[in-house]
Write an enzyme that holds these catalytic residues in place. Structure first.
Site, PDB file in Angstrom:
ATOM      1  N   LYS A  12       0.828  -1.081   0.045  1.00 51.60           N
ATOM      2  CA  LYS A  12       0.022  -0.107   0.035  1.00 51.60           C
ATOM      3  C   LYS A  12       0.922   1.186  -0.024  1.00 51.60           C
ATOM      4  CE  LYS A  12      -3.494   2.440   2.915  1.00 51.60           C
ATOM      5  NZ  LYS A  12      -3.941   2.484   4.229  1.00 51.60           N
ATOM      6  N   GLN A  13       0.352   2.185  -0.795  1.00 52.53           N
ATOM      7  CA  GLN A  13       1.094   3.451  -0.789  1.00 52.53           C
ATOM      8  C   GLN A  13       0.176   4.507  -0.576  1.00 52.53           C
ATOM      9  OE1 GLN A  13       4.417   3.942  -3.400  1.00 52.53           O
ATOM     10  NE2 GLN A  13       4.294   6.363  -3.303  1.00 52.53           N
ATOM     11  N   GLY A  14       0.365   5.231   0.545  1.00 52.29           N
ATOM     12  CA  GLY A  14      -0.646   6.587   0.543  1.00 52.29           C
ATOM     13  C   GLY A  14       0.121   7.813   0.533  1.00 52.29           C
ATOM     14  N   GLU A  16       1.226   9.819   3.003  1.00 54.46           N
ATOM     15  CA  GLU A  16       2.274   9.905   4.209  1.00 54.46           C
ATOM     16  C   GLU A  16       3.074   8.903   4.267  1.00 54.46           C
ATOM     17  OE1 GLU A  16       2.377  12.600   6.154  1.00 54.46           O
ATOM     18  OE2 GLU A  16       0.630  13.637   5.110  1.00 54.46           O
ATOM     19  N   ALA A  17       2.858   7.582   3.664  1.00 51.33           N
ATOM     20  CA  ALA A  17       3.670   6.422   4.019  1.00 51.33           C
ATOM     21  C   ALA A  17       3.430   5.376   3.047  1.00 51.33           C
ATOM     22  CB  ALA A  17       3.491   6.093   5.467  1.00 51.33           C
ATOM     23  N   VAL A  19       3.694   1.097   2.867  1.00 51.11           N
ATOM     24  CA  VAL A  19       3.390  -0.005   3.801  1.00 51.11           C
ATOM     25  C   VAL A  19       3.779  -1.391   2.943  1.00 51.11           C
ATOM     26  CG1 VAL A  19       1.677  -1.501   5.148  1.00 51.11           C
ATOM     27  CG2 VAL A  19       1.396   0.780   4.991  1.00 51.11           C
ATOM     28  N   LYS A  32       6.113  -0.045   8.157  1.00 46.83           N
ATOM     29  CA  LYS A  32       5.275   1.139   7.584  1.00 46.83           C
ATOM     30  C   LYS A  32       6.541   2.372   7.606  1.00 46.83           C
ATOM     31  CE  LYS A  32       1.531   4.446   8.410  1.00 46.83           C
ATOM     32  NZ  LYS A  32       0.374   4.712   9.246  1.00 46.83           N
ATOM     33  N   ASP A 131      -8.349   9.207  11.466  1.00 39.63           N
ATOM     34  CA  ASP A 131      -8.723   8.829   9.947  1.00 39.63           C
ATOM     35  C   ASP A 131      -9.305   7.655  10.145  1.00 39.63           C
ATOM     36  OD1 ASP A 131      -8.604   8.838   7.027  1.00 39.63           O
ATOM     37  OD2 ASP A 131      -6.620   7.847   7.138  1.00 39.63           O
TER      38      ASP A 131
END
Length: 221
Positions: A12-14, A16-17, A19, A32, A131
């Site tokens: 996962k890529q958001g 802010e970070a 994963v 993370k 969130d």
């Protein structure tokens, strides 16, 4: 990505970070990695990013001590902005609610009670998630598995009634935008929250004010 992590798989890529799923101490773990911000002064950025990593890990540990189901933190590496934590085998509440089982009234009531109770306990220890969405609520795979709160990247500690009410409002908005016809389920979440939260009466009253402000903003927008 630090060379310490071998065989890491980006899952996962958001904003802010990133994963990763990777082996750690003979088990699968979530790692993370928070991003640095190129627009900030490097010294300031390092300080702020490290602080954010520590804050997230502390909020997770605080929840664990209060027996709230959250991923166990294995290790924190502030130098490389990494948190190593438990990998939860399961699926999100978002995914569950679109399955035939998840659309049954009985299943929704059970999950709603679990979510409400977990959020009430979290707010009791003054942790604000920041969130709350149905993607950040996981259900463990095992039979009768509990609801797990994940992704504390925007979490912080606060005693303010307003902050806790906004936390609930964010989740309510997530439900209304992603899961049509779940108003009854969300009311059940709030009922369970009211039964387990210390200052829940004041927080739920404040939620009404936050809703009013949200509606006004929608009309003006």
């Amino acid at each position: 990505m630090t060379a310490m992590i071998h065989n890491a798989q980006l899952i996962k890529q958001g904003a802010e970070a990133k994963v990763y799923l990777a082996p750690f101490c003979q088990r699968q773990a979530i790692i993370k990695e928070r991003f640095t911000k190129a627009y900030r002064h490097p010294t300031l950025d390092k300080k702020l990013t490290s602080r954010r990593v520590v804050q997230e890990a502390r909020c997770l540990s605080r929840c664990q001590k209060a027996r709230i189901d959250t991923p166990t933190v294995y290790m924190v590496d502030t130098e490389n902005y990494l948190i190593y934590m438990e990998y939860i085998e399961g699926y999100s509440v978002r995914e569950y609610l679109v399955t035939p089982e998840g659309q049954s009234e009985e299943a929704q009531t059970k999950v709603a009670k679990e979510i409400g109770r977990a959020l009430g306990l979290m707010h009791n220890i003054d942790v604000v998630h920041g969130d709350l969405t149905t993607s950040n609520l996981l259900m463990r795979n095992e039979t009768g598995g509990s609801v797990v709160l994940i992704d504390f990247g925007l979490s912080y500690v606060s005693q303010l009634i307003e902050d806790k009410a906004v936390d609930l409002y964010v989740l309510e908005r997530a439900f209304s935008s992603t899961h049509p016809n779940t108003e009854v389920m969300f009311e059940q979440i709030l009922r369970a929250y009211g039964e387990s939260g210390k200052a829940s009466k004041q927080i739920l009253k404040k939620l009404e004010d936050v809703r009013m402000r949200g509606r006004k903003r929608s009309m003006l927008g």
